[in-house]
Write a protein that holds these residues in place. Structure first.
Motif, PDB file in Angstrom:
ATOM      1  N   MET A 130       0.850  -1.154   0.000  1.00 32.99           N
ATOM      2  CA  MET A 130       0.000   0.000   0.000  1.00 32.99           C
ATOM      3  C   MET A 130       0.903   1.226   0.000  1.00 32.99           C
ATOM      4  O   MET A 130       1.590   1.501   0.967  1.00 32.99           O
ATOM      5  CB  MET A 130      -0.888  -0.045   1.253  1.00 32.99           C
ATOM      6  CG  MET A 130      -1.732   1.161   1.448  1.00 32.99           C
ATOM      7  SD  MET A 130      -2.768   1.014   2.931  1.00 32.99           S
ATOM      8  CE  MET A 130      -3.750  -0.397   2.503  1.00 32.99           C
ATOM      9  N   ALA A 131       0.928   1.987  -1.054  1.00 33.66           N
ATOM     10  CA  ALA A 131       1.792   3.150  -1.156  1.00 33.66           C
ATOM     11  C   ALA A 131       1.029   4.409  -0.794  1.00 33.66           C
ATOM     12  O   ALA A 131      -0.100   4.622  -1.213  1.00 33.66           O
ATOM     13  CB  ALA A 131       2.322   3.268  -2.582  1.00 33.66           C
ATOM     14  N   ALA A 132       1.659   5.244  -0.002  1.00 35.20           N
ATOM     15  CA  ALA A 132       1.056   6.516   0.378  1.00 35.20           C
ATOM     16  C   ALA A 132       1.362   7.546  -0.697  1.00 35.20           C
ATOM     17  O   ALA A 132       2.446   7.561  -1.262  1.00 35.20           O
ATOM     18  CB  ALA A 132       1.599   6.973   1.721  1.00 35.20           C
ATOM     19  N   SER A 163       0.034   4.613   6.671  1.00 36.71           N
ATOM     20  CA  SER A 163      -0.374   3.827   5.510  1.00 36.71           C
ATOM     21  C   SER A 163       0.466   2.555   5.388  1.00 36.71           C
ATOM     22  O   SER A 163      -0.062   1.470   5.133  1.00 36.71           O
ATOM     23  CB  SER A 163      -0.234   4.668   4.250  1.00 36.71           C
ATOM     24  OG  SER A 163      -0.563   3.934   3.108  1.00 36.71           O
ATOM     25  N   HIS A 164       1.751   2.684   5.607  1.00 37.63           N
ATOM     26  CA  HIS A 164       2.634   1.507   5.540  1.00 37.63           C
ATOM     27  C   HIS A 164       2.278   0.511   6.646  1.00 37.63           C
ATOM     28  O   HIS A 164       2.208  -0.701   6.403  1.00 37.63           O
ATOM     29  CB  HIS A 164       4.091   1.935   5.650  1.00 37.63           C
ATOM     30  CG  HIS A 164       5.048   0.799   5.622  1.00 37.63           C
ATOM     31  ND1 HIS A 164       5.353   0.128   4.457  1.00 37.63           N
ATOM     32  CD2 HIS A 164       5.741   0.193   6.600  1.00 37.63           C
ATOM     33  CE1 HIS A 164       6.200  -0.851   4.727  1.00 37.63           C
ATOM     34  NE2 HIS A 164       6.458  -0.823   6.031  1.00 37.63           N
ATOM     35  N   ALA A 165       2.059   1.001   7.844  1.00 38.72           N
ATOM     36  CA  ALA A 165       1.732   0.124   8.968  1.00 38.72           C
ATOM     37  C   ALA A 165       0.432  -0.633   8.731  1.00 38.72           C
ATOM     38  O   ALA A 165       0.293  -1.787   9.144  1.00 38.72           O
ATOM     39  CB  ALA A 165       1.639   0.936  10.262  1.00 38.72           C
ATOM     40  N   GLY A 202      -0.530  -1.942   6.162  1.00 36.03           N
ATOM     41  CA  GLY A 202      -0.248  -3.111   5.332  1.00 36.03           C
ATOM     42  C   GLY A 202      -0.038  -4.385   6.146  1.00 36.03           C
ATOM     43  O   GLY A 202      -0.138  -5.486   5.614  1.00 36.03           O
ATOM     44  N   ALA A 256       2.264   8.736   5.682  1.00 37.43           N
ATOM     45  CA  ALA A 256       2.949   7.667   4.940  1.00 37.43           C
ATOM     46  C   ALA A 256       3.272   6.491   5.867  1.00 37.43           C
ATOM     47  O   ALA A 256       3.098   5.333   5.492  1.00 37.43           O
ATOM     48  CB  ALA A 256       4.220   8.211   4.299  1.00 37.43           C
ATOM     49  N   LEU A 257       3.710   6.789   7.075  1.00 34.74           N
ATOM     50  CA  LEU A 257       4.010   5.742   8.048  1.00 34.74           C
ATOM     51  C   LEU A 257       2.751   4.960   8.422  1.00 34.74           C
ATOM     52  O   LEU A 257       2.759   3.729   8.468  1.00 34.74           O
ATOM     53  CB  LEU A 257       4.639   6.359   9.296  1.00 34.74           C
ATOM     54  CG  LEU A 257       4.985   5.408  10.427  1.00 34.74           C
ATOM     55  CD1 LEU A 257       6.053   4.419   9.983  1.00 34.74           C
ATOM     56  CD2 LEU A 257       5.438   6.192  11.645  1.00 34.74           C
TER      57      LEU A 257
END
Length: 75
Positions: free
Chosen positions: A1-3, A14-16, A18, A11-12
């Motif tokens: 999942m890319a922010a 969004s990554h978490a 995943g 962004a962090l």
């Protein structure tokens, strides 16, 4: 999942997200990064993800309740 944002906290978060799977129980910390994660997690639960949070502080529990993220205790 890319922010697709310049905000590193978004962004962090969004990554978490995943790493979060259906029926997960997630510890919700406190601070700006935790708030960004709570907002992102709440958006995903509105899209159908089944997850429950355990808040470590009232400062995190209050914003988590607003968007309808399920909160529970440990155990």
């Amino acid at each position: 999942m890319a922010a697709t944002t310049d905000d590193p906290l978004v962004a962090l978060a969004s990554h978490a997200l995943g790493f979060v799977r259906d029926d997960a129980v997630i510890g919700l910390g406190s601070g700006r990064a935790a708030r960004a994660f709570v907002e992102a997690l709440a958006a995903r639960t509105r899209e159908g993800l089944r997850a429950r949070g355990v808040a470590t502080a009232d400062a995190t529990a209050h914003p988590a309740r607003g968007p309808g993220l399920g909160l529970g205790g440990v155990g």
